[in-house]
Write a protein that holds these residues in place. Structure first.
Motif, PDB file in Angstrom:
ATOM      1  N   LYS A 108       0.820  -1.238  -0.102  1.00  0.00           N
ATOM      2  CA  LYS A 108       0.194  -0.110  -0.083  1.00  0.00           C
ATOM      3  C   LYS A 108       0.790   1.200  -0.108  1.00  0.00           C
ATOM      4  O   LYS A 108       0.309   2.511  -0.187  1.00  0.00           O
ATOM      5  CB  LYS A 108      -1.063   0.196   1.154  1.00  0.00           C
ATOM      6  CG  LYS A 108      -1.982  -1.224   1.309  1.00  0.00           C
ATOM      7  CD  LYS A 108      -2.846  -1.092   2.402  1.00  0.00           C
ATOM      8  CE  LYS A 108      -3.955  -2.268   2.644  1.00  0.00           C
ATOM      9  NZ  LYS A 108      -4.467  -2.139   3.815  1.00  0.00           N
ATOM     10  N   THR A 109       2.239   0.963   0.128  1.00  0.00           N
ATOM     11  CA  THR A 109       3.045   2.112   0.361  1.00  0.00           C
ATOM     12  C   THR A 109       3.981   2.162  -0.734  1.00  0.00           C
ATOM     13  O   THR A 109       4.594   0.953  -0.930  1.00  0.00           O
ATOM     14  CB  THR A 109       3.865   2.209   2.087  1.00  0.00           C
ATOM     15  OG1 THR A 109       2.788   2.190   2.771  1.00  0.00           O
ATOM     16  CG2 THR A 109       4.297   3.431   1.904  1.00  0.00           C
ATOM     17  N   GLY A 110       4.237   3.188  -1.424  1.00  0.00           N
ATOM     18  CA  GLY A 110       5.487   3.233  -2.166  1.00  0.00           C
ATOM     19  C   GLY A 110       6.368   4.410  -2.008  1.00  0.00           C
ATOM     20  O   GLY A 110       6.322   5.199  -1.285  1.00  0.00           O
ATOM     21  N   SER A 111       7.501   4.105  -2.985  1.00  0.00           N
ATOM     22  CA  SER A 111       8.490   5.180  -2.840  1.00  0.00           C
ATOM     23  C   SER A 111       8.963   5.781  -4.233  1.00  0.00           C
ATOM     24  O   SER A 111       8.831   4.774  -4.944  1.00  0.00           O
ATOM     25  CB  SER A 111       9.870   4.731  -2.059  1.00  0.00           C
ATOM     26  OG  SER A 111      10.289   3.766  -2.703  1.00  0.00           O
ATOM     27  N   LEU A 112       9.292   6.868  -4.527  1.00  0.00           N
ATOM     28  CA  LEU A 112       9.531   7.332  -5.890  1.00  0.00           C
ATOM     29  C   LEU A 112      10.796   8.186  -5.963  1.00  0.00           C
ATOM     30  O   LEU A 112      10.925   9.322  -5.050  1.00  0.00           O
ATOM     31  CB  LEU A 112       8.503   8.181  -6.355  1.00  0.00           C
ATOM     32  CG  LEU A 112       8.483   8.781  -7.560  1.00  0.00           C
ATOM     33  CD1 LEU A 112       8.839   7.654  -8.644  1.00  0.00           C
ATOM     34  CD2 LEU A 112       7.645   9.830  -8.140  1.00  0.00           C
ATOM     35  N   GLY A 113      11.577   7.678  -6.399  1.00  0.00           N
ATOM     36  CA  GLY A 113      12.937   8.736  -6.476  1.00  0.00           C
ATOM     37  C   GLY A 113      13.370   8.797  -7.970  1.00  0.00           C
ATOM     38  O   GLY A 113      12.802   8.108  -9.000  1.00  0.00           O
ATOM     39  N   LEU A 114      14.117   9.791  -8.304  1.00  0.00           N
ATOM     40  CA  LEU A 114      14.560  10.498  -9.690  1.00  0.00           C
ATOM     41  C   LEU A 114      15.987  10.402  -9.532  1.00  0.00           C
ATOM     42  O   LEU A 114      16.823  10.934  -8.665  1.00  0.00           O
ATOM     43  CB  LEU A 114      13.783  11.506 -10.068  1.00  0.00           C
ATOM     44  CG  LEU A 114      12.214  11.419 -10.185  1.00  0.00           C
ATOM     45  CD1 LEU A 114      11.874  12.714 -10.487  1.00  0.00           C
ATOM     46  CD2 LEU A 114      11.737  10.472 -11.548  1.00  0.00           C
ATOM     47  N   VAL A 115      16.554  10.159 -10.907  1.00  0.00           N
ATOM     48  CA  VAL A 115      17.930  10.325 -11.160  1.00  0.00           C
ATOM     49  C   VAL A 115      17.919  10.948 -12.621  1.00  0.00           C
ATOM     50  O   VAL A 115      17.462  10.537 -13.414  1.00  0.00           O
ATOM     51  CB  VAL A 115      18.905   9.107 -11.044  1.00  0.00           C
ATOM     52  CG1 VAL A 115      20.381   9.493 -11.446  1.00  0.00           C
ATOM     53  CG2 VAL A 115      18.761   8.674  -9.725  1.00  0.00           C
ATOM     54  N   LEU A 116      18.342  12.213 -12.822  1.00  0.00           N
ATOM     55  CA  LEU A 116      18.720  12.911 -13.941  1.00  0.00           C
ATOM     56  C   LEU A 116      19.872  13.039 -14.479  1.00  0.00           C
ATOM     57  O   LEU A 116      20.779  13.483 -13.633  1.00  0.00           O
ATOM     58  CB  LEU A 116      17.800  14.263 -14.050  1.00  0.00           C
ATOM     59  CG  LEU A 116      16.415  14.329 -13.362  1.00  0.00           C
ATOM     60  CD1 LEU A 116      15.681  15.756 -13.637  1.00  0.00           C
ATOM     61  CD2 LEU A 116      15.387  13.313 -14.315  1.00  0.00           C
ATOM     62  N   LYS A 117      20.213  13.105 -15.822  1.00  0.00           N
ATOM     63  CA  LYS A 117      21.429  13.176 -16.237  1.00  0.00           C
ATOM     64  C   LYS A 117      21.261  14.488 -17.094  1.00  0.00           C
ATOM     65  O   LYS A 117      20.501  14.428 -18.183  1.00  0.00           O
ATOM     66  CB  LYS A 117      22.086  12.027 -16.922  1.00  0.00           C
ATOM     67  CG  LYS A 117      23.354  12.515 -17.760  1.00  0.00           C
ATOM     68  CD  LYS A 117      24.291  11.612 -18.614  1.00  0.00           C
ATOM     69  CE  LYS A 117      25.680  12.034 -19.130  1.00  0.00           C
ATOM     70  NZ  LYS A 117      26.214  11.020 -20.030  1.00  0.00           N
ATOM     71  N   MET A 118      21.904  15.718 -16.787  1.00  0.00           N
ATOM     72  CA  MET A 118      21.387  16.841 -17.253  1.00  0.00           C
ATOM     73  C   MET A 118      22.734  17.320 -18.570  1.00  0.00           C
ATOM     74  O   MET A 118      23.712  17.161 -17.892  1.00  0.00           O
ATOM     75  CB  MET A 118      21.186  18.090 -16.407  1.00  0.00           C
ATOM     76  CG  MET A 118      20.271  17.534 -15.274  1.00  0.00           C
ATOM     77  SD  MET A 118      18.461  17.630 -16.004  1.00  0.00           S
ATOM     78  CE  MET A 118      18.201  19.052 -16.701  1.00  0.00           C
ATOM     79  N   VAL A 119      22.345  18.219 -19.428  1.00  0.00           N
ATOM     80  CA  VAL A 119      23.481  18.589 -20.421  1.00  0.00           C
ATOM     81  C   VAL A 119      23.065  20.159 -20.499  1.00  0.00           C
ATOM     82  O   VAL A 119      21.981  20.495 -20.441  1.00  0.00           O
ATOM     83  CB  VAL A 119      23.825  17.864 -21.549  1.00  0.00           C
ATOM     84  CG1 VAL A 119      24.140  16.557 -21.082  1.00  0.00           C
ATOM     85  CG2 VAL A 119      22.253  17.728 -22.391  1.00  0.00           C
ATOM     86  N   GLY A 120      24.111  20.845 -20.683  1.00  0.00           N
ATOM     87  CA  GLY A 120      23.922  22.267 -21.050  1.00  0.00           C
ATOM     88  C   GLY A 120      24.005  23.253 -19.991  1.00  0.00           C
ATOM     89  O   GLY A 120      24.894  22.901 -18.894  1.00  0.00           O
TER      90      GLY A 120
END
Length: 345
Positions: free
Chosen positions: A223-235
């Motif tokens: 019933k419980t979730g976790s949300l993570g993000l990893v971004l690779k940025m350019v510019g």
């Protein structure tokens, strides 16, 4: 990098039509050669005379465009095992024996396309993306060698920026039916060659999410979730607004990531999540809004994702969200009797 789509603003994202993308599908100038020895070696040069070239539709299969005969094999290779498969060398004279496949069955397609950059792509880094080319290809722009690729069913992307000019540009693509990849791209199927999926020019904004990784996990209570993000940025420096909504449009998450050299969002706990499964494919909407240092929106990325938990238990049973998973599978080839693997919507 990830295959997410990106748009100039929210309006483009809603219409699913990006002004950062210029499609190059359509009629291309084309020359068919029965083997590498007969190919027009210098066709990519700006002063080459293409008057004896015909035309071919892109995307399409060379064999289904009346240039060659299709063939089908299932348990053997479509050639005797003694033929040496290696692609032709391009960067000047190379006397090494066997440096390109001289097989009489190795047909070659020479493609030429003139284009002028659309307004939305000007003053940006511009890449060309081939969504699928069988089986090996060389790419030139305005007479300059750009690159080589195998792996027919995976997109191939090249940076054109250093050699683009204002006005008319000449893109040349040389496609071989066989190369080193022919040994492993082997199933029971018809054998084709050519540019069989879309070709697009893609511009990168001044600050760009090059790679996006979504880490959506489900806890033991289901019933419980976790949300993570990893971004690779350019510019250039900037910021990214992270918004998540459920299927009703209700806000689930709203965070801002700033350029500090670490474009990540640590896992955020979410209570009362809706699980995704094959009978109830519930998806959440992630929207990334990228702004430059002045706060101007330069990129919007919409992406749908779901929460699910897949595991093999102590009894070696495959489970989805805690329940035994029965997989009903099919072996599907992209196929149309008139167009081969160049399928339409």
């Amino acid at each position: 990098h990830s295959d997410h789509r990106f748009y100039r603003d929210q309006e483009e994202a809603a219409l699913e039509k990006s002004s950062y993308v210029q499609n190059l599908n359509g009629r291309w100038d084309f020359k068919f050669s029965k083997n590498p020895m007969e190919r027009p070696v210098d066709f990519y040069k700006l002063d080459f005379d293409h008057n004896d070239f015909g035309e071919i539709e892109v995307p399409s299969e060379i064999e289904l465009s009346n240039f060659a005969q299709i063939n089908y094999t299932n348990i053997t290779m479509p050639w005797t095992g003694e033929i040496y498969r290696r692609p032709a060398y391009t960067l000047g004279d190379n006397k090494e024996e066997g440096s390109f496949s001289q097989g009489q069955d190795n047909t070659v397609g020479s493609y030429v396309r003139h284009f002028t950059l659309a307004e939305g792509l000007k003053n940006h880094d511009v890449h060309v993306v081939f969504e699928g080319v069988e089986r090996a290809m060389y790419v030139w722009l305005n007479g300059h060698f750009i690159g080589y690729a195998e792996d027919s069913f995976t997109p191939s992307e090249f940076d054109l920026t250093p050699y683009l000019v204002d006005g008319d540009n000449l893109l040349a693509v040389e496609v071989y039916k066989h190369a080193t990849s022919s040994w492993i791209e082997d199933q029971d199927m018809f054998r084709f060659s050519g540019i069989f999926r879309d070709v697009n020019l893609v511009a990168q904004p001044s600050i760009h999410v090059q790679d996006l990784k979504i880490d959506a996990r489900v806890a033991d209570d289901m019933k419980t979730g976790s949300l993570g993000l990893v971004l690779k940025m350019v510019g250039q420096p900037g910021s990214v607004q992270v918004e998540v909504t459920d299927q009703t449009g209700a806000a689930v998450l709203n965070r801002q990531l700033n350029a500090d050299g670490n474009w990540t969002m640590s896992p955020v706990q979410l209570v009362g999540i809706h699980l995704w499964d094959n009978h109830h494919p519930y998806l959440y909407q992630l929207t990334l809004t990228v702004r430059d240092a002045t706060g101007r929106v330069v990129e919007v990325i919409p992406y749908q994702f779901g929460f699910r938990r897949v595991e093999i238990d102590q009894d070696k049973v495959l489970r989805l969200n805690g329940k035994r998973l029965i997989i009903n599978g099919v072996n599907r080839h992209e196929w149309n009797c008139h167009r081969g693997r160049a399928v339409t919507i």
